[in-house]
Design an enzyme around this catalytic site. Sequence first.
Site, PDB file in Angstrom:
ATOM      1  N   CYS A 254      -5.327  12.785  13.303  1.00 17.37           N
ATOM      2  CA  CYS A 254      -5.146  11.365  13.001  1.00 17.37           C
ATOM      3  C   CYS A 254      -5.114  10.576  14.308  1.00 17.37           C
ATOM      4  O   CYS A 254      -4.559  11.045  15.303  1.00 17.37           O
ATOM      5  CB  CYS A 254      -3.838  11.165  12.251  1.00 17.37           C
TER       6      CYS A 254
ATOM      7  N   ARG B  99      -8.700  -0.687   4.906  1.00 16.89           N
ATOM      8  CA  ARG B  99      -7.865   0.350   4.320  1.00 16.89           C
ATOM      9  C   ARG B  99      -6.499  -0.180   3.914  1.00 16.89           C
ATOM     10  O   ARG B  99      -5.864   0.333   3.010  1.00 16.89           O
ATOM     11  CB  ARG B  99      -7.658   1.496   5.318  1.00 16.89           C
TER      12      ARG B  99
ATOM     13  N   LYS C 140       0.841  -1.208   0.000  1.00 19.38           N
ATOM     14  CA  LYS C 140       0.000   0.000   0.000  1.00 19.38           C
ATOM     15  C   LYS C 140       0.872   1.251   0.000  1.00 19.38           C
ATOM     16  O   LYS C 140       0.664   2.183  -0.778  1.00 19.38           O
ATOM     17  CB  LYS C 140      -0.909   0.026   1.229  1.00 19.38           C
ATOM     18  N   ASN C 141       1.891   1.272   0.864  1.00 19.92           N
ATOM     19  CA  ASN C 141       2.681   2.491   1.050  1.00 19.92           C
ATOM     20  C   ASN C 141       3.715   2.734  -0.043  1.00 19.92           C
ATOM     21  O   ASN C 141       4.412   3.738  -0.017  1.00 19.92           O
ATOM     22  CB  ASN C 141       3.324   2.481   2.439  1.00 19.92           C
TER      23      ASN C 141
ATOM     24  N   ARG D 183       0.482  14.706  13.248  1.00 21.79           N
ATOM     25  CA  ARG D 183       1.191  14.417  11.990  1.00 21.79           C
ATOM     26  C   ARG D 183       1.294  15.674  11.133  1.00 21.79           C
ATOM     27  O   ARG D 183       0.648  15.790  10.095  1.00 21.79           O
ATOM     28  CB  ARG D 183       0.496  13.296  11.225  1.00 21.79           C
TER      29      ARG D 183
ATOM     30  N   ASP E 230       4.751   0.634  12.051  1.00 18.20           N
ATOM     31  CA  ASP E 230       3.525   0.008  11.545  1.00 18.20           C
ATOM     32  C   ASP E 230       3.366  -1.444  11.981  1.00 18.20           C
ATOM     33  O   ASP E 230       2.359  -2.072  11.664  1.00 18.20           O
ATOM     34  CB  ASP E 230       3.482   0.108  10.012  1.00 18.20           C
TER      35      ASP E 230
HETATM   36  C1  EPZ Z   1       4.306   6.971   6.337  1.00 20.09           C
HETATM   37  O1  EPZ Z   1       3.547   8.064   6.871  1.00 20.09           O
HETATM   38  C2  EPZ Z   1       3.345   5.774   6.256  1.00 20.09           C
HETATM   39  N1  EPZ Z   1       2.196   6.112   5.432  1.00 20.09           N
HETATM   40  C3  EPZ Z   1       2.857   5.417   7.659  1.00 20.09           C
HETATM   41  O2  EPZ Z   1       2.079   4.219   7.557  1.00 20.09           O
HETATM   42  C4  EPZ Z   1       4.054   5.112   8.531  1.00 20.09           C
HETATM   43  O3  EPZ Z   1       3.616   4.900   9.847  1.00 20.09           O
HETATM   44  C5  EPZ Z   1       5.035   6.309   8.522  1.00 20.09           C
HETATM   45  O4  EPZ Z   1       5.406   6.642   7.170  1.00 20.09           O
HETATM   46  C6  EPZ Z   1       6.308   6.002   9.285  1.00 20.09           C
HETATM   47  O5  EPZ Z   1       6.917   4.868   8.791  1.00 20.09           O
HETATM   48  C7  EPZ Z   1       2.317   5.991   4.078  1.00 20.09           C
HETATM   49  O6  EPZ Z   1       3.347   5.691   3.521  1.00 20.09           O
HETATM   50  C8  EPZ Z   1       1.083   6.259   3.280  1.00 20.09           C
HETATM   51  P1  EPZ Z   1       6.404  10.342   8.391  1.00 20.09           P
HETATM   52  P2  EPZ Z   1       4.151   9.552   6.865  1.00 20.09           P
HETATM   53  O7  EPZ Z   1       6.291  11.648   7.696  1.00 20.09           O
HETATM   54  O8  EPZ Z   1       5.026   9.735   5.691  1.00 20.09           O
HETATM   55  C9  EPZ Z   1       6.878  13.631  11.844  1.00 20.09           C
HETATM   56  C10 EPZ Z   1       0.226   2.791   7.814  1.00 20.09           C
HETATM   57  O9  EPZ Z   1      -0.150   2.242   8.850  1.00 20.09           O
HETATM   58  N2  EPZ Z   1       6.754  14.633  10.771  1.00 20.09           N
HETATM   59  O10 EPZ Z   1       7.554   9.483   8.046  1.00 20.09           O
HETATM   60  O11 EPZ Z   1       3.003  10.465   7.050  1.00 20.09           O
HETATM   61  C11 EPZ Z   1       5.584  12.832  12.017  1.00 20.09           C
HETATM   62  O12 EPZ Z   1       4.650  13.503  12.825  1.00 20.09           O
HETATM   63  C12 EPZ Z   1       0.677   4.272   7.872  1.00 20.09           C
HETATM   64  O13 EPZ Z   1       0.282   2.249   6.711  1.00 20.09           O
HETATM   65  C13 EPZ Z   1       6.897  15.971  11.087  1.00 20.09           C
HETATM   66  O14 EPZ Z   1       7.127  16.334  12.238  1.00 20.09           O
HETATM   67  O15 EPZ Z   1       5.038   9.523   8.194  1.00 20.09           O
HETATM   68  C14 EPZ Z   1       6.103  11.544  12.643  1.00 20.09           C
HETATM   69  O16 EPZ Z   1       6.257  11.715  14.007  1.00 20.09           O
HETATM   70  C15 EPZ Z   1       0.362   4.918   9.180  1.00 20.09           C
HETATM   71  N3  EPZ Z   1       6.759  16.889  10.083  1.00 20.09           N
HETATM   72  C16 EPZ Z   1       7.458  11.364  11.951  1.00 20.09           C
HETATM   73  O17 EPZ Z   1       7.838  12.639  11.441  1.00 20.09           O
HETATM   74  C17 EPZ Z   1       6.525  16.510   8.768  1.00 20.09           C
HETATM   75  O18 EPZ Z   1       6.409  17.374   7.884  1.00 20.09           O
HETATM   76  C18 EPZ Z   1       7.466  10.363  10.797  1.00 20.09           C
HETATM   77  O19 EPZ Z   1       6.359  10.628   9.965  1.00 20.09           O
HETATM   78  C19 EPZ Z   1       6.404  15.142   8.477  1.00 20.09           C
HETATM   79  C20 EPZ Z   1       6.529  14.218   9.494  1.00 20.09           C
END
Ligand code: EPZ
Length: 422
Positions: free
Chosen positions: A117, A401, A22-23, A122, A309
Amino acid sequence: MDVFSIEGPVRLSGEVEVKGAKNASLPIMAGAILAGGRSVLQGVPRLLDISVFSELLEQLGCKVERSDDGRLHIDSETVDNPVGEYEIVRRMRASICILGPLLGRCGKAKVSMPGGCAIGDRPVDIHLRGLRELGARIRLEGGYIVAEAPNGLAGAEIFLGGPFGSTVLGTANVLMAATLAKGTTVIESAACEPEIGDLANYLNKMGAKITGIGSPRLVIEGVKRLEPVEYEVIADRIEAGTFMSAAAMTAGELKLKRCRLGDMMAVVDKLRSIGVQVEASDGGCVVAREGPLNTADITTQPYPGFPTDLQAQFMALLSLAEGNSVVIEKVFPDRFMHVAELNRMAARLRKEGAVVIVAGVKRLIAAPVMASDLRASAALVLAALAAEGTTTVQRVYHIDRGYERIEERLNPVGAKITRLKD
Ligand code: EPZ
């Protein structure tokens, strides 16, 4: 709203095929926007999130269809409405990854800010910071991100690290935008997740010039145009990890077809330390557990660390270990909606901030529980497979999902999951 009725305890045994990731599929579908014409994607799973993303692409002007052989066809000849409406973005945060490709292709984009969320705070500040460094002018207006680059984007040296390390979709957005920018971009502290590697390989097949794939330093030499291609997405390591936990929780034996162990070193290492056998076998692996479950300490981290995850699924697994385990969530510190629900099934979990102490119990007991997010709901299904009695899991749409008809894949190997209309 569907509900699952799950009888336990069962022992899983047999073969399950792992579906496409998915990701990886979501950012790759967004990447199709960068080229005018027909992209054909193989292995994209049939999930709620994929349908919502297809709707989003159609709103931009694309045509999306799935052929009988399961391939997804995206015609992005026309992208005349670069707007990601709130009505769609609120249903799926990953919609944010159209921002970079729209800026690259159309020089402008208007995308709703993702809302709250269940797994915690996020923000998308790092996405915006990266795109601003490529020369985009960005403002927030009425809950929307309005981004413009009328003269196109320009390559830059960008540090994309954040308070929790790298960002996956932030890297995807900046990477995609940089492919059509003038000059060279360097992304430092880029996410190294295999899904980002898959996206970069897809973009290179379209004619992009990306090096450093799989490392935290990506170098992108901008090109004038990209061509639509046919591409097969990688297998889903999180789905594979979920099924591995299911085999371990039920003291069963599963053969997982199409599973990339190389993407799961941290997970396999943890499983083996818990007392689970994991052996590679012809393009997949065999996962089995006979003896007792050992305790383990888990700290989630960006790849190649232990994936957040799979945190909930492993917490369910460790709830049956002989002794105390510690789970520390370092990526989404509030990602613990499953704790109270697992305790309803007689687990003994105590949360202290971003840490959960898991005191192992001899058995779990069935109860009515509520799914809150995708991976939490997977953990509840796993717990129900091992619990004594019949568990009902509400809000099954959360699991749809990210897992394609999970009951149709686990029932043939011994699960007793019934989908009921609520
Ligand atoms: C991706 O989300 C995945 N989603 C998530 O999977 C996964 O949990 C996550 O990466 C971490 O591995 C998809 O790929 C669609 P991040 P993403 O930006 O990209 C902080 C699932 O279950 N952050 O890597 O949104 C954020 O708050 C989903 O399939 C900022 O502070 O995650 C978090 O604490 C859930 N500012 C950390 O970084 C930003 O601009 C990592 O988030 C962006 C992120």
